[in-house]
Each structure stands twice: as C-alpha cells, then as structure tokens.
Scaffold this active site. Structure first.
Site, mmCIF file in Angstrom:
data_model
loop_
_atom_site.group_PDB
_atom_site.id
_atom_site.type_symbol
_atom_site.label_atom_id
_atom_site.label_comp_id
_atom_site.label_asym_id
_atom_site.label_seq_id
_atom_site.Cartn_x
_atom_site.Cartn_y
_atom_site.Cartn_z
ATOM 1 N N ASP A 204 0.841 -1.207 0.000
ATOM 2 C CA ASP A 204 0.000 0.000 0.000
ATOM 3 C C ASP A 204 0.877 1.259 0.000
ATOM 4 O O ASP A 204 0.585 2.240 -0.679
ATOM 5 C CB ASP A 204 -0.932 0.004 1.220
ATOM 6 N N HIS A 231 -5.653 -3.545 5.252
ATOM 7 C CA HIS A 231 -5.052 -3.909 3.963
ATOM 8 C C HIS A 231 -6.117 -4.454 3.012
ATOM 9 O O HIS A 231 -5.978 -5.514 2.439
ATOM 10 C CB HIS A 231 -3.940 -4.940 4.181
#
Length: 366
Positions: A204, A231
């Site tokens: 990310d 996530h």
C-alpha cells in the site's frame, strides 16, 4: 648443514602455526554455529528466513529477492509442491545465502509433527507467509477467506511449534482477518508476542509512493507516504496531507486515494484472470523482511508501516508506522493529525476493519 636445519625448522614452525590458526578458525566457526541464530548478541549473527508458499506467484519472486539479499544467510522454501526444484534453481545464484527446499512430510502412524515444515522453520528469525489462493476477477478478499484462513491457521500452528520466537510477516489475504487468526493460534499455544506478529501492508505504501511520484513529477524513491488502517479496499487510508511539498486538487486527492485503496483490483483486472498483484507484492514483502532483519541485528531508526496489535484506535489491530528493533516491533507510533478529508475516510473504514478482525477471531476460535 646447520643453516639447512635452521631453515627447515622455521618452515616447519610456520606450517605448525598456520595449522593452529586454521584449527582455531574452525573452532570459532563451529562454536558460532552451535550458538544458534540469535540476533541478540553484540555482533551480527547468521539470519534464517522461511518463505511459506514459496512456489506461488508471490512466493517465487519473493524467494529470488531474498536469495539476493546480503541480510539473509539461509533461506528455506516451503510449499505443498515444487519447492525442491525452486530451491535447487535458486541455489545456482552466486550469493552467500544457502537454500533449503522442503515439502510436507507424508502421513505416518502414529501421527507426528510435519518434518518438512520442521526443517523449514527450525532456527528461523523471520517467517514470511504468502501462502494461499490468489484473487481472480470479481472476487473480493472476503471470498478468499475460508481457504486462506485455514492455510494460515495450519502454518502458524507450525510456527508456534518450531520457531515461536520468529517474527511472522503475514501476506496471505485477507490480512485484516488472517493476522488476528495467527494471534489466536499463537495465544492458544502460549507463545503469542505482539511484537513478533505483523501483517505486511508495505505494498500500500509502495503504491501510494508511486502514484504521488507520478502526480507531482517526483522520483517515487524520494516519497514516503504513511498508510494507515488495514489492507483491503476502504480500510487502506493513505495520508497524502502529510506529504511535504505536495499539492493536490480535490479531484486528484480523491483519485489517488481510491487508486491506492483499490490498486489490487487494477492489477487483477489487467491480468484478466491470470492472477493478482504478485511481482509488486513480492517486492514489498522483501522490503519489509529486509528492514525487519536489519532491525533485528541492531540497526537503529528502522520505521515502517505494519498491521499490528495496536491501542491507537478502537480496532485491536491497526496499520501505522512502527519502530522495529532487536525484539521486533518495539514501538507502535502514532500517525499524526488527519485532514478533514482523511477523517471522513477514517470514520467510514473503522466499522469494516473491526468486522474483518472479529471474523478472523471467530474463525480461529470456532
């Protein structure tokens, strides 16, 4: 003749000293090996890493990157098939990292521990777990839940038995749920240490850095976006307001945020059924692992985002910057002030994140 004797004597003496020195080196090396692989000594020791799920789309490139790392002395590849071949292939790359390729041992009676998993895990400092099935078009991370949850549960039971002190780096999705599953398994085994269990959210951060670099005309290597939350989808919250010197219009900010949150979907669609984000995930997993190893051997100032047990919010697990050290996660750091735009996303994601965490806890305890 006496001159000849003296020269012979000195040559013999030199050989003798050389022999003693060689023996001493051997003794030191043997002692160092028998002392085990602890990073808690004042000098750097050898590091062992295991990749569980090493023949998969993430596992193979991750193992390749680990083989190239100067931080890793021994790399164990484990999967349900193909690992002897992957390990043999990687062993031909001329680096110091030695290779093991292990498979699950065949069933025996009376039942005993999985010897293949034991060989892969014994003595590990870091265990990276990308094992599981990948996402396909139309699948959410939740669709993967039952299959991957069972795989992670089984592998973490092995970690609890064979390497209870290792740092576990969980990549298997859905990370928001698989990390809580791992925590419950370790608690049941009596070896849970919150400082040694992390969900890898580095991809990310990589995506956010890449997208900001492109947007601002910067080299992404010079960008370090803090990404918090979880996530998966909207639980991923990049804090673009904290990027010094960056200027975004409202439209750009929205587009960058959503693209970071759903970057995985972009890759799944582009691969058209042939897989998910494997190469970029392998790179991110490698970056995370290498930084953990650097911290374990005593390097200071190692801070990276990770999904860990946390008291920063109402969620028992949360991704934020963490300071790593010789004992794993040594401090869960705060994430600073949120902009009104980010606060709106934060409020929206928290119920989802808490539900996904609870789903993992319920699965582990059923």
């Amino acid at each position: 003749s006496s001159c000849h004797i003296n020269i012979s004597f000195f040559i013999t003496l030199l050989h003798y000293h050389k022999m003693l020195a060689t023996s001493a080196i051997r003794v030191v090396r043997t002692a160092a090996k028998s002392a085990g692989r602890s990073f808690h000594a004042s000098t750097a020791s050898s590091a062992k890493v295991a990749v569980l799920g090493a023949t998969g789309g993430i596992g193979q490139p991750l193992s390749l990157l680990c083989k190239l790392s100067p931080e890793i002395d021994e790399l164990a590849c484990y999967d349900i098939m193909g690992t002897p071949g992957v390990a043999a292939d990687l062993s031909h790359i001329p680096t110091k990292t030695s290779m093991i390729g292990a498979l699950p041992s065949q069933g025996v009676w009376p039942p005993r521990s999985n010897e293949g998993l034991r060989e892969a895990l014994t003595g590990c400092d870091v265990v990276v777990i990308p094992a599981g099935v990948p996402r396909k078009p139309g699948m959410t991370r939740d669709d993967l839940f039952l299959t991957n949850a069972s795989i992670v549960k089984t592998l973490v039971e092995g970690c609890a038995e064979f390497c209870p002190d290792a740092v576990l780096a969980i990549i298997s999705n859905p990370v928001n749920s698989t990390v809580p599953i791992a925590a419950e398994v370790l608690k049941k085994a009596g070896v849970y240490n919150p400082a040694k269990l992390c969900g890898v959210t580095t991809l990310d951060v990589c995506r956010a850095n890449t997208f900001v670099g492109a947007s601002q005309g910067w080299d992404p290597k010079d960008v370090d976006v803090t990404v918090i939350g979880g996530h998966a989808g909207i639980t991923i919250l990049p804090l673009f307001s904290q990027v010094a010197g960056a200027n975004f219009s409202d439209e750009e900010l929205e587009a960058l945020t959503v693209r970071t949150q759903f970057g995985g979907d972009e890759v799944v669609q582009a691969k058209a059924g042939a897989g998910s984000a494997t190469l970029s995930m392998a790179y991110a997993g490698f970056l995370f692992t290498e930084k953990v190893l650097m911290a374990l051997r005593g390097e200071e100032g190692i801070v990276q985002c990770a999904y860990v047990e946390s008291s920063l919010t109402d969620a028992p697990f949360f991704a934020s910057p963490c300071r790593f050290g010789k004992n794993g996660v040594e401090e869960v750091l705060g994430f600073g002030e949120l902009s009104p735009y980010e606060k709106a996303w934060f409020d929206k994601m928290m119920p989802d994140l808490q539900k996904q965490i609870q789903k993992g806890v319920d699965f582990a305890n059923k």
